[in-house]
Design a protein around this motif. Structure first.
Motif, mmCIF file in Angstrom:
data_model
loop_
_atom_site.group_PDB
_atom_site.id
_atom_site.type_symbol
_atom_site.label_atom_id
_atom_site.label_comp_id
_atom_site.label_asym_id
_atom_site.label_seq_id
_atom_site.Cartn_x
_atom_site.Cartn_y
_atom_site.Cartn_z
ATOM 1 N N ALA A 129 0.939 -1.112 -0.094
ATOM 2 C CA ALA A 129 0.080 -0.117 -0.045
ATOM 3 C C ALA A 129 0.770 1.488 0.021
ATOM 4 N N TYR A 130 2.061 1.215 0.814
ATOM 5 C CA TYR A 130 2.984 2.255 0.791
ATOM 6 C C TYR A 130 3.434 2.623 -0.584
ATOM 7 N N ILE A 131 3.993 1.606 -1.095
ATOM 8 C CA ILE A 131 4.557 1.495 -2.634
ATOM 9 C C ILE A 131 3.555 2.248 -3.580
ATOM 10 N N VAL A 132 2.372 1.695 -3.548
ATOM 11 C CA VAL A 132 1.277 2.333 -4.677
ATOM 12 C C VAL A 132 1.028 3.743 -4.234
ATOM 13 N N LEU A 133 0.867 3.928 -2.791
ATOM 14 C CA LEU A 133 0.818 5.310 -2.664
ATOM 15 C C LEU A 133 1.825 6.264 -3.048
ATOM 16 N N ALA A 134 3.092 5.564 -3.048
ATOM 17 C CA ALA A 134 4.038 6.755 -3.330
ATOM 18 C C ALA A 134 3.986 6.798 -4.795
ATOM 19 N N GLY A 135 3.425 5.829 -5.657
ATOM 20 C CA GLY A 135 3.177 6.160 -7.149
ATOM 21 C C GLY A 135 1.979 7.105 -7.331
ATOM 22 N N VAL A 136 1.132 7.126 -6.613
ATOM 23 C CA VAL A 136 0.147 8.127 -6.695
ATOM 24 C C VAL A 136 0.580 9.284 -6.343
ATOM 25 N N TYR A 137 1.191 9.435 -5.327
ATOM 26 C CA TYR A 137 1.881 10.906 -4.841
ATOM 27 C C TYR A 137 2.691 11.619 -5.974
ATOM 28 N N LYS A 138 3.581 10.461 -6.674
ATOM 29 C CA LYS A 138 4.322 10.940 -7.557
ATOM 30 C C LYS A 138 3.276 11.502 -8.819
ATOM 31 N N ALA A 139 2.206 10.876 -9.436
ATOM 32 C CA ALA A 139 1.287 11.256 -10.377
ATOM 33 C C ALA A 139 0.726 12.582 -9.830
ATOM 34 N N GLN A 140 0.843 13.031 -8.782
ATOM 35 C CA GLN A 140 0.254 14.078 -8.289
ATOM 36 C C GLN A 140 1.619 15.300 -7.926
ATOM 37 N N LYS A 141 2.656 14.907 -8.396
ATOM 38 C CA LYS A 141 3.764 15.753 -8.287
ATOM 39 C C LYS A 141 4.181 15.995 -6.947
ATOM 40 N N LYS A 142 3.603 15.000 -6.072
ATOM 41 C CA LYS A 142 3.812 15.422 -4.610
ATOM 42 C C LYS A 142 5.126 14.559 -4.053
ATOM 43 N N TYR A 143 6.184 15.062 -4.549
ATOM 44 C CA TYR A 143 7.601 14.303 -4.462
ATOM 45 C C TYR A 143 8.022 14.073 -2.992
ATOM 46 N N THR A 144 7.582 15.006 -2.079
ATOM 47 C CA THR A 144 8.176 14.962 -0.728
ATOM 48 C C THR A 144 7.214 13.532 0.049
ATOM 49 N N GLU A 145 6.090 13.845 -0.279
ATOM 50 C CA GLU A 145 5.070 12.809 0.318
ATOM 51 C C GLU A 145 5.776 11.407 -0.349
ATOM 52 N N ALA A 146 5.725 11.163 -1.740
ATOM 53 C CA ALA A 146 6.184 10.054 -2.252
ATOM 54 C C ALA A 146 7.455 9.457 -1.433
ATOM 55 N N LYS A 147 8.339 10.409 -1.392
ATOM 56 C CA LYS A 147 9.620 9.832 -0.891
ATOM 57 C C LYS A 147 9.386 9.388 0.587
ATOM 58 N N THR A 148 8.559 10.064 1.317
ATOM 59 C CA THR A 148 8.418 9.529 2.849
ATOM 60 C C THR A 148 7.737 8.054 2.634
ATOM 61 N N ALA A 149 6.560 7.779 1.721
ATOM 62 C CA ALA A 149 5.988 6.467 1.403
ATOM 63 C C ALA A 149 6.976 5.624 1.051
ATOM 64 N N TYR A 150 7.955 5.721 0.209
ATOM 65 C CA TYR A 150 9.007 4.857 -0.333
ATOM 66 C C TYR A 150 9.683 4.566 1.003
ATOM 67 N N GLU A 151 10.039 5.436 1.794
ATOM 68 C CA GLU A 151 11.101 5.155 2.808
ATOM 69 C C GLU A 151 10.377 4.212 3.951
ATOM 70 N N LYS A 152 8.951 4.631 4.062
ATOM 71 C CA LYS A 152 8.332 3.646 5.000
ATOM 72 C C LYS A 152 8.120 2.362 4.671
ATOM 73 N N ALA A 153 8.107 1.978 3.143
ATOM 74 C CA ALA A 153 7.928 0.791 2.569
ATOM 75 C C ALA A 153 9.080 -0.019 2.867
ATOM 76 N N ILE A 154 10.236 0.717 2.550
ATOM 77 C CA ILE A 154 11.724 -0.097 2.704
ATOM 78 C C ILE A 154 11.835 -0.369 4.284
ATOM 79 N N LEU A 155 11.563 0.539 5.148
ATOM 80 C CA LEU A 155 11.763 0.257 6.452
ATOM 81 C C LEU A 155 10.979 -1.017 6.853
ATOM 82 N N ILE A 156 9.636 -1.542 6.504
ATOM 83 C CA ILE A 156 9.039 -2.549 6.577
ATOM 84 C C ILE A 156 9.766 -3.852 6.184
ATOM 85 N N ASN A 157 10.348 -3.704 5.218
ATOM 86 C CA ASN A 157 11.031 -4.728 4.638
ATOM 87 C C ASN A 157 12.094 -4.530 3.499
#
Length: 628
Positions: free
Chosen positions: A62-90
């Motif tokens: 969900a975090y990974i796809v959320l990151a992609g949705v943020y990118k589609a809206q050019k919300k790059y800071t939020e996308a970066k945070t979502a990617y970081e949370k996804a990677i922290l999980i595993n």
């Protein structure tokens, strides 16, 4: 962007761990995102994905796809945070997710971490298409981390309600005098050309360009206008007379309206994609974008030059000095004829397409492109820049905050280092000296240093107007001729870069008649000498053409000096100079019976000899018609 988001789902199904959540609420919210993404409803998709991760904070997918949705809206800071949370999980995660994180870090100017994660991605994937792009991003990281510290002044100004509306306006094109703007406007899915005039430093209400060019059936766009505003080259797609999906067309201004456009044909157009034309100031070389074979990348800049038989020559790729393995687009050749602005995602920059400029050296070779700098360029795509003839400002389109609609046209000051070479221009009207009526006549402007013609065209048949661009740094022959008239000769000295304003003139030419007098302002001699200088040849050839076209005309060639020095020596000098012209004409097959010559010394001044300018005007060669 929809394709990219579909790709994220592909990543999920093929690589990621934990494709589902044990939390039913989280899983239901996650599954709602797919159809919303398919409909490009990113705002709603964002909400259901946020609900999913709130219900299950360990829901990696969900975090990974959320990151992609943020990118589609050019919300790059939020996308970066979502990617970081996804990677922290595993931390054992698909390389593409590492790539996505690196890209959002780059977009938020975190170049150190972006470089680290692009390298981490490449350690796992060094052969895919994404790997090729990651290697390019590494170059961008190195460039941007330094270049961003050298910001340039950038204050975009909206052109106002005369040009911009709630619809999308883009692809501006500007005449050399800066008074006429042509741009593309999209209304109800249809692209047409509109035009606006600058009055009292404000653009007036735009009007459709012409019903002969604009259509309801096809889109018209990606245009360029010649510096004098008389030729419009544009892109037309999917037309019955097209050679490929998109071709380049041209229309000629005829009085107050435009002529029917026509496909300029091969070899410029082909079965491939040709678009985004840019015409040189002399009207002889066309630059354009094509994806035809033989290029450096997907879309390259090509050029074609008019041949001696008035046809477009073979298309030539600008080569690795300009083109890269990626894409170049929206070329614009400035009125100086030597500064090329274009967009590229292949040269090191700030991400995606940046605007670059390159200068042509004296050998005709393009120099290494230079990035226009930050914040003109950013992580987003920047393209479609045109630069005013004076080099002071550029026009581009964007959807900046506070605009009128989807895309507006803006202007901004060009940084000093990115300014083109200085140019001037001569703008005027040709009239009959007796009737004062305007005349359709041929206007020629020749660079006397290079002996190249920089302008050769006819005045407007209705208004008699013309405009010719002259790059600063040389002297120019200016000639006007029309059938049945004596020609007009002028010389413009533009050797220095401190030209304050362009030339605005009215030219009056006389019908051929006995006693008619023409001053040849481009016949040159060294001081106190009578050997013709090489720069005189073009004017002499024009005189030969005049005599050949009017075979019954007989002339007396006259030499004149100022009043400095001995009268007898001045008379002898003027006699010898007139004789030099006489001898040249005879050597070029003009019958000696049609010619006489005489030296008048300082006896026939046309200006005050008390000033340097007056003395200069008095030092002249002229001819008088003795018989018709």
């Amino acid at each position: 962007m929809k394709f990219l988001l579909v790709l994220f789902f592909s990543i999920l199904s093929n690589y990621c761990f934990g494709q589902s959540s044990p939390n039913k609420k989280a899983q239901v919210s996650f599954e709602k995102a797919g159809p919303l993404i398919d409909k490009l409803d990113y705002v709603a998709a964002e909400q259901v994905l946020k609900s999913a991760v709130e219900a299950d904070p360990l829901f990696q997918n969900a975090y990974i796809v959320l990151a992609g949705v943020y990118k589609a809206q050019k919300k790059y800071t939020e996308a970066k945070t979502a990617y970081e949370k996804a990677i922290l999980i595993n931390k054992t995660i698909a390389p593409a997710v590492i790539y996505g994180l690196a890209e959002t870090e780059f977009a938020t100017q975190d170049y150190v971490k972006a470089k680290q994660h692009f390298e981490e991605f490449l350690a796992q994937d060094a052969t895919s298409d994404r790997a090729k792009k990651a290697k390019k991003y590494l170059l961008d990281c190195d460039f941007a981390s330094t270049a961003i510290k050298k910001t340039v002044k950038y204050t975009p100004t909206n052109l106002g309600e005369g040009v911009n509306t709630t619809d999308a306006e883009y692809f501006p094109a500007l005449t050399a005098d800066g008074e006429t703007l042509v741009f593309t406007r999209q209304m109800n899915g249809n692209e047409d050309f509109w035009t606006s005039q600058l009055k009292n430093n404000k653009w007036d209400a735009a009007t459709p360009l012409s019903s002969k060019i604009n259509t309801t059936r096809f889109n018209e766009g990606a245009q360029t206008i010649s510096p004098d505003g008389k030729y419009l080259f544009f892109t037309g797609c999917n037309r019955p007379d097209g050679l490929g999906r998109c071709d380049i067309y041209v229309s000629h201004r005829e009085g107050k309206d435009w002529g029917e456009p026509y496909n300029i044909g091969k070899p410029v157009n082909s079965e491939y994609w040709e678009s985004q034309p840019a015409i040189s100031p002399d009207g002889r070389t066309l630059y354009f974008i094509s994806n035809r074979p033989g290029g450096s990348g997907g879309y390259d800049i090509w050029k074609s030059t008019i041949t001696d038989d008035a046809k477009w020559g073979q298309a030539i790729n600008l080569g690795p000095d300009i083109n890269t393995i990626y894409d170049e687009n929206t070329p614009f050749l400035h009125a100086d004829g030597r500064t090329l602005y274009f967009s590229s995602d292949g040269w090191p920059g700030f991400g995606n397409k940046d605007i670059f400029y390159s200068r042509m050296d004296n050998d005709g070779k393009w120099q290494k492109p230079v990035n226009m700098g930050y914040p003109i360029n950013s992580f987003e795509d920047e393209s479609g820049l045109v630069v005013s003839a004076d080099g002071n400002f550029g026009l581009f389109s964007s959807n900046l905050k506070g605009g009128f609609g989807l895309q507006d046209i803006y202007s901004f000051g060009i940084p000093e280092t990115a300014k083109p070479l200085k140019v001037s221009y001569v703008k005027g009207i040709v009239r009959d000296k007796d009737t004062k009526k305007t005349i359709e006549s041929n206007v020629q402007v020749v660079d006397l240093k290079s002996n190249k013609t920089v302008f050769d065209d006819y005045t407007d048949p209705e208004t008699g107007q013309f405009l010719a661009v002259m790059p600063v740094g040389s002297d120019y022959l200016f000639n006007v001729n029309a059938e049945g008239y004596m020609f007009y000769s002028e010389n413009f000295e533009l050797r220095t870069g401190d030209i304050n304003k362009p030339y605005q003139i009215e030219v009056y030419i006389e019908k051929i008649k006995q006693g008619g007098n023409v001053t040849l302002r481009n016949i040159f001699f060294d001081t106190n000498k009578f050997n013709l200088l090489p720069a005189s040849v073009r004017e002499l050839d024009l005189l030969i053409d005049f005599l050949n076209q009017n075979e019954t005309v007989q002339i007396e060639i006259q030499g004149h000096t100022d009043n400095v020095g001995d009268d007898k020596l001045n008379e002898k000098l003027s006699f010898n100079r007139a004789n030099a012209v006489y001898e040249y004409l005879i050597k070029h097959s003009i019958d000696a019976k049609r010619l006489t010559f005489k030296g008048f010394g300082a006896s026939k001044p046309i200006a005050d000899n008390k000033t340097e300018l007056g003395r200069k005007n008095n030092r002249r060669t002229s001819f008088v018609i003795t018989k018709i």
